[in-house]
Design a protein around this motif. Structure first.
Motif, PDB file in Angstrom:
ATOM      1  N   LEU A  47     -18.564  -9.107  -4.201  1.00 41.54           N
ATOM      2  CA  LEU A  47     -17.228  -8.634  -4.568  1.00 41.54           C
ATOM      3  C   LEU A  47     -16.986  -7.238  -3.994  1.00 41.54           C
ATOM      4  CD1 LEU A  47     -14.598  -8.800  -6.242  1.00 41.54           C
ATOM      5  CD2 LEU A  47     -15.864  -7.787  -8.125  1.00 41.54           C
ATOM      6  N   SER A  50     -16.366  -7.404  -0.295  1.00 43.31           N
ATOM      7  CA  SER A  50     -15.016  -7.865   0.031  1.00 43.31           C
ATOM      8  C   SER A  50     -13.988  -6.780  -0.282  1.00 43.31           C
ATOM      9  CB  SER A  50     -14.682  -9.127  -0.769  1.00 43.31           C
ATOM     10  OG  SER A  50     -15.593 -10.141  -0.458  1.00 43.31           O
ATOM     11  N   LEU A  51     -14.182  -6.121  -1.418  1.00 44.14           N
ATOM     12  CA  LEU A  51     -13.258  -5.043  -1.787  1.00 44.14           C
ATOM     13  C   LEU A  51     -13.263  -3.943  -0.727  1.00 44.14           C
ATOM     14  CD1 LEU A  51     -13.753  -4.431  -5.617  1.00 44.14           C
ATOM     15  CD2 LEU A  51     -11.577  -4.765  -4.455  1.00 44.14           C
ATOM     16  N   GLU A  54     -11.515  -5.195   2.447  1.00 42.59           N
ATOM     17  CA  GLU A  54     -10.069  -5.355   2.313  1.00 42.59           C
ATOM     18  C   GLU A  54      -9.374  -4.023   2.097  1.00 42.59           C
ATOM     19  OE1 GLU A  54      -8.050  -7.966   2.824  1.00 42.59           O
ATOM     20  OE2 GLU A  54      -9.905  -8.803   3.606  1.00 42.59           O
ATOM     21  N   LEU A  55      -9.991  -3.155   1.339  1.00 38.44           N
ATOM     22  CA  LEU A  55      -9.379  -1.847   1.097  1.00 38.44           C
ATOM     23  C   LEU A  55      -9.281  -1.048   2.395  1.00 38.44           C
ATOM     24  CD1 LEU A  55     -11.101  -0.925  -2.247  1.00 38.44           C
ATOM     25  CD2 LEU A  55      -8.641  -0.964  -1.886  1.00 38.44           C
ATOM     26  N   PHE A  58      -6.178  -2.158   3.866  1.00 37.33           N
ATOM     27  CA  PHE A  58      -5.032  -2.314   2.974  1.00 37.33           C
ATOM     28  C   PHE A  58      -3.959  -1.229   3.112  1.00 37.33           C
ATOM     29  CE2 PHE A  58      -2.549  -3.000  -0.776  1.00 37.33           C
ATOM     30  CZ  PHE A  58      -2.619  -4.370  -0.952  1.00 37.33           C
ATOM     31  N   ALA A  65       3.905  -4.381   1.457  1.00 39.98           N
ATOM     32  CA  ALA A  65       3.474  -5.279   0.399  1.00 39.98           C
ATOM     33  C   ALA A  65       4.322  -5.159  -0.852  1.00 39.98           C
ATOM     34  CB  ALA A  65       2.024  -4.991   0.055  1.00 39.98           C
ATOM     35  N   GLN A  66       4.934  -3.999  -1.071  1.00 45.64           N
ATOM     36  CA  GLN A  66       5.669  -3.806  -2.315  1.00 45.64           C
ATOM     37  C   GLN A  66       7.047  -3.217  -2.053  1.00 45.64           C
ATOM     38  OE1 GLN A  66       2.792  -1.253  -4.288  1.00 45.64           O
ATOM     39  NE2 GLN A  66       2.386  -2.922  -5.694  1.00 45.64           N
ATOM     40  N   ARG A  69       9.409  -2.542  -5.083  1.00 44.04           N
ATOM     41  CA  ARG A  69       9.087  -1.521  -6.073  1.00 44.04           C
ATOM     42  C   ARG A  69       9.467  -0.113  -5.636  1.00 44.04           C
ATOM     43  NH1 ARG A  69       3.122  -3.033  -8.371  1.00 44.04           N
ATOM     44  NH2 ARG A  69       3.622  -5.095  -9.122  1.00 44.04           N
TER      45      ARG A  69
ATOM     46  N   VAL B 143      -9.389 -11.477  -2.679  1.00 47.16           N
ATOM     47  CA  VAL B 143      -9.488 -10.039  -2.984  1.00 47.16           C
ATOM     48  C   VAL B 143      -8.226  -9.332  -2.506  1.00 47.16           C
ATOM     49  CG1 VAL B 143     -10.701  -7.909  -2.341  1.00 47.16           C
ATOM     50  CG2 VAL B 143     -12.007  -9.908  -3.036  1.00 47.16           C
ATOM     51  N   CYS B 144      -7.759  -9.708  -1.327  1.00 47.68           N
ATOM     52  CA  CYS B 144      -6.554  -9.075  -0.780  1.00 47.68           C
ATOM     53  C   CYS B 144      -5.362  -9.301  -1.706  1.00 47.68           C
ATOM     54  CB  CYS B 144      -6.281  -9.618   0.616  1.00 47.68           C
ATOM     55  SG  CYS B 144      -4.923  -8.805   1.442  1.00 47.68           S
ATOM     56  N   LEU B 147      -5.756  -7.244  -4.786  1.00 52.69           N
ATOM     57  CA  LEU B 147      -5.460  -5.828  -4.515  1.00 52.69           C
ATOM     58  C   LEU B 147      -3.954  -5.596  -4.470  1.00 52.69           C
ATOM     59  CD1 LEU B 147      -8.103  -4.960  -1.749  1.00 52.69           C
ATOM     60  CD2 LEU B 147      -8.004  -4.037  -4.066  1.00 52.69           C
ATOM     61  N   GLY B 148      -3.239  -6.561  -3.906  1.00 51.82           N
ATOM     62  CA  GLY B 148      -1.792  -6.426  -3.812  1.00 51.82           C
ATOM     63  C   GLY B 148      -1.117  -6.391  -5.171  1.00 51.82           C
ATOM     64  N   ARG B 149      -1.746  -6.991  -6.150  1.00 54.19           N
ATOM     65  CA  ARG B 149      -1.149  -7.017  -7.501  1.00 54.19           C
ATOM     66  C   ARG B 149      -1.528  -5.790  -8.319  1.00 54.19           C
ATOM     67  NH1 ARG B 149      -1.599 -12.790  -6.943  1.00 54.19           N
ATOM     68  NH2 ARG B 149      -3.786 -12.809  -7.499  1.00 54.19           N
ATOM     69  N   LEU B 150      -2.448  -4.996  -7.783  1.00 53.34           N
ATOM     70  CA  LEU B 150      -2.913  -3.845  -8.572  1.00 53.34           C
ATOM     71  C   LEU B 150      -1.874  -2.734  -8.607  1.00 53.34           C
ATOM     72  CD1 LEU B 150      -6.598  -3.296  -7.375  1.00 53.34           C
ATOM     73  CD2 LEU B 150      -5.848  -4.132  -9.607  1.00 53.34           C
ATOM     74  N   ARG B 155      -5.485   1.134  -7.143  1.00 49.45           N
ATOM     75  CA  ARG B 155      -5.924   0.731  -5.801  1.00 49.45           C
ATOM     76  C   ARG B 155      -6.402   1.962  -5.028  1.00 49.45           C
ATOM     77  NH1 ARG B 155      -1.757  -2.575  -4.452  1.00 49.45           N
ATOM     78  NH2 ARG B 155      -0.570  -0.845  -3.620  1.00 49.45           N
TER      79      ARG B 155
END
Lengths: 307, 216
Positions: A47, A50-51, A54-55, A58, A65-66, A69, B143-144, B147-150, B155
């Motif tokens: 985990l 992967s974190l 991906e981070l 990211f 992505a948002q 918001r 995981v991606c 992370l997007g939902r965090l 994050r």
């Protein structure tokens, strides 16, 4: 399958340290041997891997992505907030005789120890904001090109130097009979792992009395003393750990002795210890170099660092 | 094969087998491989390939060579088991790890001497690696999404921790929180992501330790 509680699964700092290759060789080997057998810990290492992966990619995706918001008026407050922070930081810098440690779980050193970073025998330290005609022209030129509030190291820099992150302790899977010193040590380290550094000291002292040449005992006793602001005792403990010669704790002992020296206000001695860490080219080399750079940056304003 | 479901059904997280049980299991598995049981060989590969790859990836700082080392390790281990060269079969994981360490050290030595010479791993079915690569991709995809939902702050805290390597005490002034709060949020975030992945993969039957033939 019997229920044996895994001693590692909640130790996030071990997982993080492992993924960053920041564990010592013995700790790393022990942890690898463990997760090769422990399914839950292997899951967690995966985990973290992967974190981490991906981070790392990211942030570039974050704005897209948002989109829903995003509130533009909030972003408009960012420059205002940043300005306020800078003004407050500058005000603190000029007013405070010494920067205060930020709140943390690590006990702070007394103000007298935080006050000066130059060696005690050196010339009187000017206030951080005051000019010193003896300073090298390079930094003066560099500073003059920037706004006054940015020309000096940020307030947090001094306190960052003296902060201590408790060294990671990874319990070794020992086989064979355990002696009294080992029992004291293990009991104390359970407290250490729980963050009860003051509570770990009596057990570590008892272990040290029984085994005065055990580097792990001396090292972690000194670490607890450093964290609980028994600075002189901590420095002496790290010195003794170093005097034992080559051990898995030698590099860390130099590093944390440097921290203790900084708490004592002995920047030159701290720099010397960090140089020892750098010369060993171990896993703490990079951090030691960073600290030396910070000490030099601060010392340039106060006194010439020893070269 | 699950992503986070490697433990046995019904076993609480964070608990593992007693050493004696494990020893008997490893010895049994080693014995089955020595007797020519091809399914047991596949189990060895299933159990250890990903572990070795992760180990090699950490030791080689993310180098692609980790995949080759994982393959070479599994082949060497199976070869040793087939010929009965494993002196302590109850310590099979230790043997696998030791083999992987040797190969990583050899890789470091080769890197120090000359540019890496890439060789095709012998006798290695490509589709098996593809299966693991697919799992890696799937895990990363989950995981991606998680992370997007965090929350952006959470994050950022895990980013500063895992990517930048900054400790909570130094993150605290950056994000304007106390160090203890940073620690708590970080731990909670990791648990949230783990929980999301576990929920996403819960319906699939685990086929790792203890459920796919690893019996004493």
């Amino acid at each position: 399958m019997t229920n044996v509680v895994c001693a590692w699964i909640e130790r996030d700092e071990v997982f993080e340290g492992y993924m960053r290759d920041a564990l010592g060789p013995e700790d790393r080997d022990a942890f690898e041997a463990h997760y090769f057998e422990c399914a839950a810990c292997f899951d967690k290492v995966q985990l973290y891997e992967s974190l981490q992966a991906e981070l790392a990619v990211f942030p570039a995706e974050e704005p897209a992505a948002q989109p829903a918001r995003v509130r533009p008026w909030r972003w408009a407050l960012v420059p205002l907030g940043a300005s306020l922070v800078l003004v407050a930081a500058a005000a603190l810098w000029f007013r405070s005789p010494a920067p205060a440690l930020p709140e943390s779980t690590v006990a702070t050193a007394p103000a007298t120890q935080q006050k000066a970073l130059e060696p005690p025998s050196g010339p009187a330290s000017p206030r951080p904001g005051s000019a010193d005609p003896g300073k090298p022209p390079a930094s003066t030129t560099e500073e003059s090109a920037r706004p006054a509030s940015l020309a000096r190291p940020p307030v947090v820099a001094l306190s960052v130097l003296t902060r201590v992150e408790p060294p990671v302790y990874v319990p070794a899977a020992l086989r064979g009979p355990r002696d009294e010193a080992a029992e004291h040590f293990e009991a104390a380290m359970r407290r250490y792992v729980d963050g009860d550094y003051a509570g770990a000291i009596p057990g570590l002292r008892a272990a040290a009395d029984l085994k005065p040449d055990a580097p792990q005992v001396l090292f972690f006793l000194a670490a607890c003393q450093l964290i609980t602001s028994e600075i002189d005792a901590a420095a002496a403990g790290f010195d003794r750990t170093i005097a034992l010669g080559d051990s898995p704790y030698l590099e860390e002992a130099h590093f944390y002795l440097a921290k203790a020296r900084l708490r004592q206000g002995r920047a030159a001695a701290a720099r010397g210890e960090l140089q020892q860490v750098i010369n060993r080219h171990g896993r703490m080399e990079e951090e030691a170099r960073r600290l030396v750079g910070q000490i030099d940056a601060i010392s340039t304003k106060q006194d010439r660092p020893p070269r | 094969m699950t992503l986070l479901g490697e433990r046995q059904h019904g076993d609480p997280v964070g608990q593992e087998a007693a050493p004696q049980d494990d020893a008997a299991r490893w010895a049994g598995l080693a014995s089955r491989v020595a007797q020519g049981d091809r399914a047991a060989e596949a189990e060895v590969a299933d159990l250890f390939h990903q572990r070795v790859k992760l180990f090699a990836s950490v030791r080689l700082h993310g180098s692609d060579a980790a995949v080759d080392i994982a393959q070479e390790t599994i082949l060497a281990v199976i070869e040793a088991l087939r010929t009965g060269r494993l002196r302590a079969p109850y310590n099979l994981p230790g043997f696998v790890l030791g083999t992987a360490r040797n190969l990583v050290n050899n890789h470091h030595r080769k890197q120090g001497r000359a540019p890496e010479v890439l060789e095709d791993p012998p006798d290695r079915p490509d589709e098996t690696d593809g299966q693991w690569a697919g799992l890696d991709r799937e895990r990363r995809g989950l995981v991606c999404k998680a992370l997007g939902r965090l929350n952006a702050l959470d994050r950022r805290i895990v980013l500063l921790t895992l990517v930048e390597g900054i400790n909570p005490r130094d993150i605290a002034p950056i994000v304007g929180l106390k160090a203890e709060v940073v620690r708590t949020r970080k731990a909670r975030t990791v648990k949230e992501v783990a929980g999301e992945i576990e929920r996403a993969t819960r319906l699939r039957p685990p086929d790792h330790i203890g459920t796919s033939g690893l019996k004493p």
